[in-house]
Design a protein around this motif. Sequence first.
Motif, PDB file in Angstrom:
ATOM      1  N   LEU A 390      43.442  20.118  -9.014  1.00  8.47           N
ATOM      2  CA  LEU A 390      43.716  18.722  -8.673  1.00  8.47           C
ATOM      3  C   LEU A 390      45.069  18.548  -7.996  1.00  8.47           C
ATOM      4  CD1 LEU A 390      42.391  16.924 -11.888  1.00  8.47           C
ATOM      5  CD2 LEU A 390      41.131  17.751  -9.888  1.00  8.47           C
ATOM      6  N   THR A 391      45.966  19.502  -8.177  1.00  4.25           N
ATOM      7  CA  THR A 391      47.321  19.349  -7.634  1.00  4.25           C
ATOM      8  C   THR A 391      47.349  19.460  -6.111  1.00  4.25           C
ATOM      9  OG1 THR A 391      47.834  21.715  -7.845  1.00  4.25           O
ATOM     10  CG2 THR A 391      48.280  20.314  -9.750  1.00  4.25           C
ATOM     11  N   LYS A 392      46.257  19.896  -5.495  1.00  6.27           N
ATOM     12  CA  LYS A 392      46.203  20.021  -4.033  1.00  6.27           C
ATOM     13  C   LYS A 392      46.107  18.670  -3.340  1.00  6.27           C
ATOM     14  CE  LYS A 392      43.105  22.875  -2.537  1.00  6.27           C
ATOM     15  NZ  LYS A 392      41.809  23.615  -2.435  1.00  6.27           N
ATOM     16  N   TYR A 393      45.796  17.616  -4.094  1.00  3.32           N
ATOM     17  CA  TYR A 393      45.452  16.338  -3.481  1.00  3.32           C
ATOM     18  C   TYR A 393      46.463  15.251  -3.831  1.00  3.32           C
ATOM     19  CZ  TYR A 393      41.225  19.064  -3.148  1.00  3.32           C
ATOM     20  OH  TYR A 393      40.344  20.079  -2.891  1.00  3.32           O
ATOM     21  N   GLU A 394      46.614  14.303  -2.919  1.00  2.00           N
ATOM     22  CA  GLU A 394      47.456  13.136  -3.172  1.00  2.00           C
ATOM     23  C   GLU A 394      46.673  12.016  -3.842  1.00  2.00           C
ATOM     24  OE1 GLU A 394      49.977  11.807   0.105  1.00  2.00           O
ATOM     25  OE2 GLU A 394      49.582  13.718   1.110  1.00  2.00           O
ATOM     26  N   MET A 395      45.360  12.053  -3.708  1.00  2.00           N
ATOM     27  CA  MET A 395      44.522  11.009  -4.280  1.00  2.00           C
ATOM     28  C   MET A 395      43.218  11.608  -4.763  1.00  2.00           C
ATOM     29  SD  MET A 395      43.184   7.466  -2.536  1.00  2.00           S
ATOM     30  CE  MET A 395      42.260   6.291  -3.540  1.00  2.00           C
ATOM     31  N   LEU A 396      42.683  11.066  -5.859  1.00  2.00           N
ATOM     32  CA  LEU A 396      41.389  11.461  -6.385  1.00  2.00           C
ATOM     33  C   LEU A 396      40.479  10.242  -6.464  1.00  2.00           C
ATOM     34  CD1 LEU A 396      42.547  13.738  -9.363  1.00  2.00           C
ATOM     35  CD2 LEU A 396      41.861  14.473  -7.072  1.00  2.00           C
ATOM     36  N   ILE A 397      39.185  10.471  -6.189  1.00  2.00           N
ATOM     37  CA  ILE A 397      38.185   9.413  -6.310  1.00  2.00           C
ATOM     38  C   ILE A 397      37.117   9.869  -7.283  1.00  2.00           C
ATOM     39  CG2 ILE A 397      36.418   8.081  -5.098  1.00  2.00           C
ATOM     40  CD1 ILE A 397      38.149   8.170  -2.609  1.00  2.00           C
ATOM     41  N   LEU A 398      36.812   9.021  -8.268  1.00  2.00           N
ATOM     42  CA  LEU A 398      35.768   9.277  -9.254  1.00  2.00           C
ATOM     43  C   LEU A 398      34.637   8.290  -8.993  1.00  2.00           C
ATOM     44  CD1 LEU A 398      38.463  10.400 -10.577  1.00  2.00           C
ATOM     45  CD2 LEU A 398      37.397   9.931 -12.784  1.00  2.00           C
ATOM     46  N   PRO A 399      33.636   8.680  -8.197  1.00  2.00           N
ATOM     47  CA  PRO A 399      32.615   7.719  -7.799  1.00  2.00           C
ATOM     48  C   PRO A 399      31.549   7.475  -8.865  1.00  2.00           C
ATOM     49  CG  PRO A 399      32.289   9.787  -6.646  1.00  2.00           C
ATOM     50  CD  PRO A 399      33.512   9.948  -7.484  1.00  2.00           C
ATOM     51  N   ASP A 400      31.515   6.285  -9.383  1.00  2.00           N
ATOM     52  CA  ASP A 400      30.383   5.681 -10.104  1.00  2.00           C
ATOM     53  C   ASP A 400      30.041   6.263 -11.463  1.00  2.00           C
ATOM     54  OD1 ASP A 400      30.344   4.339  -7.715  1.00  2.00           O
ATOM     55  OD2 ASP A 400      28.322   4.941  -7.146  1.00  2.00           O
ATOM     56  N   ARG A 401      29.881   7.561 -11.566  1.00  2.00           N
ATOM     57  CA  ARG A 401      29.367   8.101 -12.832  1.00  2.00           C
ATOM     58  C   ARG A 401      29.827   9.546 -13.040  1.00  2.00           C
ATOM     59  NH1 ARG A 401      25.465   6.075 -16.306  1.00  2.00           N
ATOM     60  NH2 ARG A 401      24.931   4.382 -14.890  1.00  2.00           N
ATOM     61  N   VAL A 402      31.115   9.785 -12.925  1.00  2.00           N
ATOM     62  CA  VAL A 402      31.666  11.125 -13.132  1.00  2.00           C
ATOM     63  C   VAL A 402      31.882  11.338 -14.626  1.00  2.00           C
ATOM     64  CG1 VAL A 402      33.589  12.681 -12.662  1.00  2.00           C
ATOM     65  CG2 VAL A 402      32.778  11.123 -10.874  1.00  2.00           C
ATOM     66  N   GLY A 403      31.234  12.353 -15.178  1.00  2.00           N
ATOM     67  CA  GLY A 403      31.396  12.656 -16.595  1.00  2.00           C
ATOM     68  C   GLY A 403      32.765  13.260 -16.877  1.00  2.00           C
ATOM     69  N   LEU A 404      33.407  12.784 -17.942  1.00  2.00           N
ATOM     70  CA  LEU A 404      34.753  13.250 -18.286  1.00  2.00           C
ATOM     71  C   LEU A 404      34.744  13.885 -19.667  1.00  2.00           C
ATOM     72  CD1 LEU A 404      36.918  10.148 -17.190  1.00  2.00           C
ATOM     73  CD2 LEU A 404      36.186  12.088 -15.810  1.00  2.00           C
ATOM     74  N   ASP A 405      35.191  15.132 -19.746  1.00  2.00           N
ATOM     75  CA  ASP A 405      35.433  15.725 -21.056  1.00  2.00           C
ATOM     76  C   ASP A 405      36.922  15.638 -21.362  1.00  2.00           C
ATOM     77  OD1 ASP A 405      36.646  17.736 -19.528  1.00  2.00           O
ATOM     78  OD2 ASP A 405      35.010  19.176 -19.820  1.00  2.00           O
ATOM     79  N   ALA A 406      37.305  16.114 -22.545  1.00  2.00           N
ATOM     80  CA  ALA A 406      38.700  15.960 -22.982  1.00  2.00           C
ATOM     81  C   ALA A 406      39.666  16.664 -22.035  1.00  2.00           C
ATOM     82  CB  ALA A 406      38.857  16.496 -24.404  1.00  2.00           C
ATOM     83  N   ASP A 407      39.277  17.844 -21.547  1.00  2.00           N
ATOM     84  CA  ASP A 407      40.169  18.585 -20.657  1.00  2.00           C
ATOM     85  C   ASP A 407      40.362  17.857 -19.338  1.00  2.00           C
ATOM     86  OD1 ASP A 407      41.653  21.094 -19.885  1.00  2.00           O
ATOM     87  OD2 ASP A 407      40.067  21.134 -18.367  1.00  2.00           O
ATOM     88  N   LEU A 408      39.282  17.337 -18.762  1.00  2.00           N
ATOM     89  CA  LEU A 408      39.422  16.626 -17.492  1.00  2.00           C
ATOM     90  C   LEU A 408      40.207  15.331 -17.669  1.00  2.00           C
ATOM     91  CD1 LEU A 408      38.872  16.502 -14.500  1.00  2.00           C
ATOM     92  CD2 LEU A 408      36.614  15.544 -14.985  1.00  2.00           C
ATOM     93  N   ILE A 409      40.010  14.639 -18.781  1.00  2.00           N
ATOM     94  CA  ILE A 409      40.801  13.431 -19.051  1.00  2.00           C
ATOM     95  C   ILE A 409      42.286  13.780 -19.096  1.00  2.00           C
ATOM     96  CG2 ILE A 409      41.343  11.711 -20.817  1.00  2.00           C
ATOM     97  CD1 ILE A 409      38.319  11.681 -21.478  1.00  2.00           C
TER      98      ILE A 409
END
Length: 658
Positions: A390-409
């Motif tokens: 994720l550090t490669k990007y200046e912005m992230l988009i989570l479209p509509d229904r991206v599942g999140l686990d504890a690590d991704l949160i």
Amino acid sequence: MPAIPPLPTRQVHLDFHTSPFIGDVGVDFDAREFAEMFRAAHVNSVTLFAKCHHGHLYYNTKHPARHPGLRKGFDLLARQVEALHRVGIRAPIYLSVLCDEYAADEHPEWIAREPDGKPVGAGPLAPGWQILDMASAYQEYLAEQTAEVLKLFRPVDGIFFDMCWDQPSLGNDSVAAMLKRNMNPEIEADRDKYAHELSLQYMKRFSEMVRGSARGATCYFNGRPYWAMRDDLPAQTQVEIEALPTGGWGYLYFPKNVRFARTLGKPCLGMTARFHKSWADFGGLKPYAALEYETSQMVSLGAQCSVGDQLHPRGTLDKAVYQMIGKAYARLEEREPWTIDAQPVAQIGVFQIPAGTRVNEGLSGADEGAARMMMQLKHQFDMIDAKSDLTKYEMLILPDRVGLDADLIRRLSAFVKRGGALLASGFSGVTEDGKKLLLGELPIKPAGVSPFQTTYIRFGKEVGDDVPATDHVMYERGLRVTAARGGKSVARVVEPYFDRSWRHFSSHFQTPADKVSRFSAAIIKGRVGYISYPIFSAFHQHGNLPFKLLVRNIIDQLLPEPVLRIAAPSGTEAAMMRQKNRTIVHILHYTPQRRTAKLDLLEEIVPIFDVPLSVKLAKAPKRVYFGPQKVAIPFEYLRGRANLRVPRVDGHAMVVFE
């Protein structure tokens, strides 16, 4: 393991699925003419057939599956390989995997079975392919054929295994294997899980055979689901994205999927074809403009090129086809100093959502809507997943229904804390019932799913640029949210009198708006934004311009300095690449149109003129010019941006900042 040589840049995939009822196979083959036609067309690699979907073999072998129409002693594949090698053209070899009509007819017990016991694939009166079960003895049958090819043609340039999706089966061998692994064949999830494990097992086995036999050979398994390609990487030396735009894939499948593939550290290849429609469309030749667009798009996004064709049963190539391919490949060869080893620039990471397990099932509505929208807005983006950096990007988009686990949160929270911008929509960051917040950085208080299928959006002045001053319909059900502390509501939800139903309806379509609710359609806090609707799926489904304008205007606030700005029609594509001392901006203006019930077609190249372009660069370039002509373009450099006007774009322009 020996190093794999660079992936050839201008390839042809030469299909040869030839019925056993055709009796004059290869009778007109001329080795010199064959090789010369490819050489003259600027082709540097041709994939040739050892075994086709009919299950027949095209080389000298004692195997009974050798094509019955191939005259005794005539080794078509060997002649083809030798002819191409004489003129310096690479010749990887093709083997069909799940499709083998000869094996299916000889051994019906090897055919995969549906849950109801019926064979997978074409029925007895249908002209199509029967699908085999790799848990059966067919895998050994295929291994023997592969070993023979590797021995006879050693060292092979590469092997292309085709039709390799995860195929669930309730054949006896698959059921036995599932039971041995404590899986329940009655459960669809277990059948899918075993099918995936089986694919990974045989891919590992066959890739080890190839790479153990041939120093530096490429090995690729086609038909895999691209959104799950991380699992496949150990067996693949490259990623080839088969996407015939008029063959069922459409014009978005390649640019969407390559934006994920190119992040994984493997060379990428785009595969289109010369056909008007799909594979084996004999006599169907697409217009040159379409082929130029498709190959230009490949190189603009960091991929090499492959064009599919099918050899006539008698072994002759179509001169008109290779005149067209040669024209497209000549222009790409001229541009290779600016495309080879160029790395994509991506400022935004868009999370993708897995959808299905088989080839061509890789686009959820959110994926397609987000990719199409970002392309139309000219943002530079990758498609990413939970394992991406994720550090490669200046912005992230989570479209509509991206599942999140504890690590991704945790990782998303750290990204925001470091100053990264984030835009989420719909259920991304919220529980399935819409009542609980999972990602604390979102500036919202969720209150459940809206009781209304259709509502309206009232844009605030903060996100109202270019938006007509009216309430805009949203056809898809959203969530009810209000702004959390520090969050600012920039668009409101206007609810209808009631939902349309048989009990109560008004006029022909959705019920009109009643009044502004207390709920927000969009909320911003600092560099974090949230849209309460599945906005990307809705854009995919309905194409309503205000949906795109809402996203555009929010991104403009969250990411005020995009790496690239271009004032061009929404159908124009812009892709930014970097080499050691260059930044290259590819501008593509081609106009496919829906001209039949199902086909988007492109016949002409229509130029555009005087296009404003602004590129964010750390320092002023010494010169800016068109590649490959090296015609200078006047520019100015102000406050970290190089600004200019592109005088003319004829389909594809390369603007080079050096």
